[in-house]
Design a protein around this motif. Structure first.
Motif, PDB file in Angstrom:
ATOM      1  N   VAL A 179     -11.012  11.477   4.491  1.00  0.00           N
ATOM      2  CA  VAL A 179      -9.859  11.230   3.469  1.00  0.00           C
ATOM      3  C   VAL A 179      -8.911  11.999   4.043  1.00  0.00           C
ATOM      4  N   THR A 180      -9.154  13.320   4.749  1.00  0.00           N
ATOM      5  CA  THR A 180      -8.128  14.233   5.314  1.00  0.00           C
ATOM      6  C   THR A 180      -7.615  13.673   6.574  1.00  0.00           C
ATOM      7  N   PHE A 181      -8.011  12.832   7.399  1.00  0.00           N
ATOM      8  CA  PHE A 181      -7.769  12.325   8.381  1.00  0.00           C
ATOM      9  C   PHE A 181      -6.105  11.657   8.601  1.00  0.00           C
ATOM     10  N   LYS A 182      -5.546  11.884   9.462  1.00  0.00           N
ATOM     11  CA  LYS A 182      -4.019  11.548   9.617  1.00  0.00           C
ATOM     12  C   LYS A 182      -3.892  10.061   9.361  1.00  0.00           C
ATOM     13  N   ASN A 183      -4.599   9.204  10.059  1.00  0.00           N
ATOM     14  CA  ASN A 183      -4.578   7.726  10.207  1.00  0.00           C
ATOM     15  C   ASN A 183      -5.531   7.022   9.053  1.00  0.00           C
ATOM     16  N   CYS A 184      -6.140   7.808   8.357  1.00  0.00           N
ATOM     17  CA  CYS A 184      -7.165   7.336   7.400  1.00  0.00           C
ATOM     18  C   CYS A 184      -6.461   6.763   6.100  1.00  0.00           C
ATOM     19  N   ARG A 185      -6.579   5.541   5.692  1.00  0.00           N
ATOM     20  CA  ARG A 185      -5.940   5.018   4.441  1.00  0.00           C
ATOM     21  C   ARG A 185      -6.791   4.902   3.372  1.00  0.00           C
ATOM     22  N   VAL A 186      -7.945   5.345   3.395  1.00  0.00           N
ATOM     23  CA  VAL A 186      -8.725   5.531   2.065  1.00  0.00           C
ATOM     24  C   VAL A 186      -8.109   6.056   1.015  1.00  0.00           C
ATOM     25  N   ALA A 187      -7.302   7.101   1.062  1.00  0.00           N
ATOM     26  CA  ALA A 187      -6.577   7.905   0.114  1.00  0.00           C
ATOM     27  C   ALA A 187      -5.917   6.755  -0.913  1.00  0.00           C
ATOM     28  N   GLU A 188      -5.436   5.759  -0.306  1.00  0.00           N
ATOM     29  CA  GLU A 188      -4.694   4.776  -1.021  1.00  0.00           C
ATOM     30  C   GLU A 188      -5.602   3.966  -1.775  1.00  0.00           C
ATOM     31  N   ALA A 189      -6.994   3.871  -1.447  1.00  0.00           N
ATOM     32  CA  ALA A 189      -7.721   2.982  -2.514  1.00  0.00           C
ATOM     33  C   ALA A 189      -8.326   3.974  -3.651  1.00  0.00           C
ATOM     34  N   ILE A 190      -8.197   5.406  -3.564  1.00  0.00           N
ATOM     35  CA  ILE A 190      -8.938   6.073  -4.515  1.00  0.00           C
ATOM     36  C   ILE A 190      -8.246   5.912  -5.841  1.00  0.00           C
ATOM     37  N   PRO A 191      -7.192   5.586  -6.093  1.00  0.00           N
ATOM     38  CA  PRO A 191      -6.594   5.347  -7.399  1.00  0.00           C
ATOM     39  C   PRO A 191      -7.226   4.097  -8.180  1.00  0.00           C
ATOM     40  N   PRO A 220     -13.697  17.769   7.712  1.00  0.00           N
ATOM     41  CA  PRO A 220     -12.320  17.438   7.093  1.00  0.00           C
ATOM     42  C   PRO A 220     -11.292  18.315   8.090  1.00  0.00           C
ATOM     43  N   VAL A 221     -10.305  17.778   8.001  1.00  0.00           N
ATOM     44  CA  VAL A 221      -9.208  18.871   8.589  1.00  0.00           C
ATOM     45  C   VAL A 221      -9.145  19.966   7.896  1.00  0.00           C
ATOM     46  N   PRO A 222      -9.090  21.349   8.428  1.00  0.00           N
ATOM     47  CA  PRO A 222      -8.336  21.603   9.647  1.00  0.00           C
ATOM     48  C   PRO A 222      -9.687  21.892  10.523  1.00  0.00           C
ATOM     49  N   HIS A 223     -11.002  21.307  10.185  1.00  0.00           N
ATOM     50  CA  HIS A 223     -12.259  21.663  11.078  1.00  0.00           C
ATOM     51  C   HIS A 223     -12.578  20.293  11.775  1.00  0.00           C
ATOM     52  N   ARG A 224     -11.808  19.222  11.620  1.00  0.00           N
ATOM     53  CA  ARG A 224     -12.161  18.016  12.466  1.00  0.00           C
ATOM     54  C   ARG A 224     -12.604  18.274  13.897  1.00  0.00           C
ATOM     55  N   GLY A 225     -13.835  17.476  14.169  1.00  0.00           N
ATOM     56  CA  GLY A 225     -14.280  17.655  15.744  1.00  0.00           C
ATOM     57  C   GLY A 225     -15.345  18.709  15.774  1.00  0.00           C
ATOM     58  N   LYS A 226     -15.202  19.454  14.759  1.00  0.00           N
ATOM     59  CA  LYS A 226     -16.370  20.658  14.810  1.00  0.00           C
ATOM     60  C   LYS A 226     -17.685  20.321  13.689  1.00  0.00           C
ATOM     61  N   ARG A 227     -18.698  21.092  13.895  1.00  0.00           N
ATOM     62  CA  ARG A 227     -19.798  20.933  12.909  1.00  0.00           C
ATOM     63  C   ARG A 227     -19.362  20.823  11.507  1.00  0.00           C
ATOM     64  N   ASN A 228     -19.826  19.815  10.718  1.00  0.00           N
ATOM     65  CA  ASN A 228     -19.337  20.023   9.227  1.00  0.00           C
ATOM     66  C   ASN A 228     -20.312  20.778   8.487  1.00  0.00           C
ATOM     67  N   GLU A 229     -19.845  21.208   7.427  1.00  0.00           N
ATOM     68  CA  GLU A 229     -21.019  21.702   6.285  1.00  0.00           C
ATOM     69  C   GLU A 229     -20.663  21.788   4.971  1.00  0.00           C
ATOM     70  N   SER A 230     -21.387  22.079   4.130  1.00  0.00           N
ATOM     71  CA  SER A 230     -21.282  21.591   2.657  1.00  0.00           C
ATOM     72  C   SER A 230     -20.107  22.494   2.212  1.00  0.00           C
ATOM     73  N   ALA A 231     -20.083  23.542   2.637  1.00  0.00           N
ATOM     74  CA  ALA A 231     -18.914  24.585   2.174  1.00  0.00           C
ATOM     75  C   ALA A 231     -17.561  24.097   2.270  1.00  0.00           C
ATOM     76  N   TYR A 232     -17.306  22.886   3.340  1.00  0.00           N
ATOM     77  CA  TYR A 232     -16.083  22.465   3.518  1.00  0.00           C
ATOM     78  C   TYR A 232     -15.608  21.442   2.659  1.00  0.00           C
ATOM     79  N   ILE A 233     -16.485  21.136   1.635  1.00  0.00           N
ATOM     80  CA  ILE A 233     -15.920  19.992   0.582  1.00  0.00           C
ATOM     81  C   ILE A 233     -14.830  20.278  -0.068  1.00  0.00           C
ATOM     82  N   VAL A 234     -14.598  21.470  -0.180  1.00  0.00           N
ATOM     83  CA  VAL A 234     -13.207  22.009  -1.037  1.00  0.00           C
ATOM     84  C   VAL A 234     -12.053  21.459  -0.368  1.00  0.00           C
TER      85      VAL A 234
END
Length: 258
Positions: free
Chosen positions: A182-194, A212-226
Motif C-alpha cells: 500500500v506504500t508503493f508509489k504505483n500501487c492503487r490498493v489505497a483507493e479500494a480501502i474506503p 514498505p517504503v522506505p525499506h522497500r527492496g530489503k528484508r521485511n519484518e513485523s516492526a515495519y508494520i507501523v
C-alpha cells in the motif's frame, strides 16, 4: 499504539543472521506490535514455526496449512500431513489458496487442495488465510462452494471491483489483509480501502517479503508494520492510533482469541 501483524513468517531463515525469529519478535514488540499470526508454508517450515511459537507465548499464534506454490505431485499427502500438524491453540488454516502467477501446471490440484483445506477449516471452526495471486476467479469458485467458510484475503492488492467480487461470492464478513504494498508509489490498493471499510481491515507485513517504503527492496519484518498502518490511516482519514486500535480489535475477533 497496539498493533497485530496478522501475517508474518519470522521463523524463516532470512532472520538467522541477526538474532533469528526471537530477536525479530522482540523488535516488533518494541515497535508496538503486541501479537503476530504466523502461517505455515510447507512441511519443512512446521518445526521452525513451532519452535518460535514456543519461545514467544502470547505473542506468536500459528496457522497451519500448505501454501499453494507448494502444491505438487504429492499434494494429497502433503496437505494431509500439514493438517495433521494442527494443534490445540492454532487459530487458523493457512497459508492456503491459489497462485497462478508463476506456473499454471498444478491449477486443478491447487483448487482441490484449497477445497480440502477449506473444508477442514469449516469442520474445525477455523478461519482461512487465503493467498490469491492471479487466481481470483478460481479461488472464489472453490470458496463459494464450501458453505460456512470464513477468512481473510491476505496481501490484498486489488481494486474496489475485486472487493465487490469477493463479497458477491463469499458474503460481507470476509476480511482483507493490507501490507506494505500500500506504500508503493504505483500501487492503487489505497483507493479500494474506503470500500473495504475499517471494520473489515487487517494489517499485516508478510515478512520477510514486501517491505514498505522506505525499506522497500530489503528484508521485511513485523516492526515495519507501523509504516503500513500510517498509510492505511491516511487513506481512511483516521489517526494511526485509531486505525491501530480498530484493526487490532478486528484481528482478535477474526481469530477468536478473545
Amino acid at each position: 499504539m497496539k498493533l497485530f501483524d496478522t501475517h508474518t513468517h519470522l521463523y524463516l531463515p532470512e532472520f538467522d543472521a541477526d538474532g533469528g525469529g526471537e530477536a525479530a519478535v522482540a523488535r516488533a514488540v518494541e515497535a508496538g506490535v503486541e501479537a503476530m499470526l504466523m502461517p505455515n508454508v510447507d512441511l519443512s517450515t512446521i518445526a521452525p514455526l513451532r519452535k518460535l511459537q514456543a519461545a514467544c507465548p502470547g505473542r506468536v499464534y500459528a496457522a497451519m496449512g500448505l501454501h499453494p506454490t507448494e502444491v505438487k505431485e504429492s499434494w494429497r499427502r502433503d496437505v494431509a500431513e500439514a493438517l495433521a500438524a494442527v494443534q490445540p491453540g492454532d487459530v487458523a488454516v493457512g497459508e492456503v489458496g491459489m497462485d497462478l502467477y508463476w506456473d499454471r501446471t498444478f491449477r486443478d490440484q491447487q483448487m482441490q487442495a484449497l477445497e480440502m483445506q477449506a473444508q477442514y477449516a469449516v469442520e474445525h471452526d477455523l478461519p482461512l488465510v487465503i493467498h490469491c495471486r492471479e487466481a481470483l476467479p478460481e479461488t472464489l469458485e472453490v470458496l463459494s462452494g464450501v458453505r460456512g467458510a470464513r477468512g481473510v484475503m491476505h496481501s490484498f492488492g486489488g481494486t474496489e471491483a475485486d472487493v465487490d467480487a469477493v463479497r458477491r461470492a463469499l458474503g460481507d464478513d470476509w476480511f482483507f489483509g493490507i501490507n506494505g504494498i500500500v506504500t508503493f508509489k504505483n500501487c492503487r490498493v489505497a483507493e479500494a480501502i474506503p470500500a473495504i471499510t475499517v471494520s473489515r481491515l487487517l494489517l499485516e507485513t508478510d515478512s520477510p517479503y514486501l517491505a514498505p517504503v522506505p525499506h522497500r527492496g530489503k528484508r521485511n519484518e513485523s516492526a515495519y508494520i507501523v509504516r503500513t498502518a500510517a498509510r492505511v490511516a491516511d487513506a481512511l482519514g483516521m489517526s494511526p492510533d485509531a486505525l491501530a486500535g480498530a484493526t487490532t480489535s478486528n484481528a482478535y475477533s477474526f481469530l477468536r482469541i478473545r
